[in-house]
Every structure is written in C-alpha cells, then in structure tokens.
Design an enzyme around this catalytic site. Structure first.
Site, PDB file in Angstrom:
ATOM      1  N   SER A 182       0.737  -1.196   0.058  1.00 36.93           N
ATOM      2  CA  SER A 182      -0.069   0.059   0.042  1.00 36.93           C
ATOM      3  C   SER A 182       1.059   1.195   0.021  1.00 36.93           C
ATOM      4  O   SER A 182       1.930   1.090   0.375  1.00 36.93           O
ATOM      5  CB  SER A 182      -0.861   0.014   1.346  1.00 36.93           C
ATOM      6  OG  SER A 182      -1.573   1.186   1.499  1.00 36.93           O
ATOM      7  N   TYR A 205      -2.428  -0.828  10.495  1.00 37.78           N
ATOM      8  CA  TYR A 205      -2.336  -1.073   9.232  1.00 37.78           C
ATOM      9  C   TYR A 205      -0.984  -0.776   8.480  1.00 37.78           C
ATOM     10  O   TYR A 205      -0.491  -1.673   7.864  1.00 37.78           O
ATOM     11  CB  TYR A 205      -3.615  -0.346   8.689  1.00 37.78           C
ATOM     12  CG  TYR A 205      -3.626  -0.421   7.250  1.00 37.78           C
ATOM     13  CD1 TYR A 205      -4.148  -1.575   6.623  1.00 37.78           C
ATOM     14  CD2 TYR A 205      -3.308   0.505   6.269  1.00 37.78           C
ATOM     15  CE1 TYR A 205      -4.249  -2.068   5.152  1.00 37.78           C
ATOM     16  CE2 TYR A 205      -3.309   0.515   4.797  1.00 37.78           C
ATOM     17  CZ  TYR A 205      -3.791  -0.860   4.348  1.00 37.78           C
ATOM     18  OH  TYR A 205      -3.718  -1.090   3.096  1.00 37.78           O
TER      19      TYR A 205
END
Length: 247
Positions: free
Chosen positions: A142, A155
């Site tokens: 990501s 995360y």
C-alpha cells in the site's frame, strides 16, 4: 501481452475489489486464473463470468490466515493446471482506529491476514516455484507502506512488513521475480470493517481521491507481462487527485 498467455496465476482476496478486477483483466489477456477467498458464492459468480467471456478460471475457498488452507489452495491449482506461474498475495483488511482505542482484536486480525497471510502464501508456493525453476510472487502492500497517518499505525505497520518481506525474498531469489505492489486509496470494500467513527470519516474523505480497482489490475497485468528476465520489484500507483496527500 504474449508473456501472459496461459500463465497460471493464483489470486487471494479474489472475491471483490483489486482481486476480482485483476482476475478479469488477466483472464481477458489469456492467463489461467485460480481464485481464492472466503466468500465462495462471489468466487463462483466471478469464475462463471470469466468462463462465459471465454477465459479459463477456477476457484477454491480460502482463508489466508490458515496455513493449511493456503497449502491446499496452491496444491489445488498445481493438480489441475500442472504448475504455478504467479502467486498474487492480495488479501488484506483495513480496520483503522487510533491506538488509544485499544482495538487489540483488530490488531491481531491485521497481523494474521495482512502479514501472516502473505507469509503463508510465500511458504506454500516457494517449494513449487523452486522445483519449477521459475515463478513470480506479487504482494499487495500500500502507499501505507511508504508513509504513516493517524489512526493507521497498525495497518501501515502491516504494509511496511509486506514491503520488507518482499524485498528480502527478492534478494534471496535468483530464479524468481518478486514484486511489491503499493496502491494508493482504491475504491474497494477495504475498510468496510472500520468500527471507529473518526477513522471512518478519514477513509470517506480519502475515497473522494481514489483509484478504481481496474487501474490497479492493469498495473498487475503490466508486471506479469514483462519479459521473464525483467523484475518490476516495486510499483507505486496513485490517483493524480491524491497529490498533496501521503496516501
């Protein structure tokens, strides 16, 4: 795109979003796709759509946090198609919240799926690819593997881990291609499980600047279709409208 024809590509997290879009794009370009996810009703529909369009696809129920299921998923693909050319470790979750919310169950789920799920995929497929003498492992990280934001700490930590794991694997591998794919905010189901109102508001704001899943799927198509001697080690893809933001 000749280098993608008849490649056997395994995709985790394939029931929606980036996984679903990638399955369809790769199948349209001649790949054989094997889809894994927990929602078999969705997988059945996607495989049917691919087959009706003339593509080749199969599916199997898969929880990436379960190492045995990942091993069975890889064995299933190899038994049917004889090899595994590409493993796309794409499954992930994003239940964002401030650290002080102490959502420790969510932290553990992030670790189990985003980190252990990738490791399970690598462990299941490495012996197959080593025996073949070739293979390609793609791991979804990501832009959260490049920067950290408030309410995103755990995360982002998981995605930093994916990036580190991918780079270490690349350095150890002379016969494999290893790609870490880092999409920016993308219109998918990711984040649907956010229980913190502040974090939900952040994601809603970011969604106004998001990519569509097909854009990321086309990035996967690009890296898979490169000549065998070319390794696209890392690819970051963002929406132009997100410029000025970390993600």
């Amino acid at each position: 795109m000749k280098n993608i024809e008849n490649k056997v590509v395994l995709i985790t997290g394939a029931s929606s979003g980036i996984g679903e879009a990638t399955a369809k794009v790769l199948a349209q370009n001649g790949a054989i796709v094997v889809l894994g996810a927990r929602r078999t009703d969705r997988l059945e529909t996607i495989v049917s759509e691919i087959q009706q369009a003339g593509g080749q696809a199969a599916y199997r129920k898969l929880d990436v946090a379960n190492a045995n299921e990942v091993n069975e998923f890889v064995a299933f693909a190899k038994d049917i198609f004889g090899r595994v050319d590409v493993m796309f470790n794409n499954a992930g979750i994003m239940p964002l919240a401030p650290m002080r919310a102490l959502k420790t169950d969510e932290w553990n789920n992030i670790i189990n799926i985003n980190i252990k799920g990738v490791l399970n995929g690598i462990a299941a497929v490495l012996p197959v690819m080593d025996e073949q003498g070739h293979g390609h492992i793609i791991n979804t990280a990501s832009t959260g593997a490049q920067a950290v934001a408030s309410s995103c700490a755990v995360y982002c930590a998981s995605k930093y881990a994916v990036r580190a794991i991918s780079e270490g694997l690349r350095q150890e591998s002379n016969n494999l291609r290893v790609t870490v794919l880092s999409p920016g905010v993308t219109t998918t189901e990711l984040g649907h499980d956010i229980t913190d109102e502040t974090a939900a508001g952040l994601v809603a704001q970011l969604r106004t600047m998001s990519l569509n899943a097909e854009a990321v799927a086309n990035a996967v198509l690009y890296v898979v279709s490169q000549p065998d001697e070319v390794d696209v080690s890392e690819l970051i893809i963002r929406s132009v409208t997100s410029h000025g933001h970390a993600f």
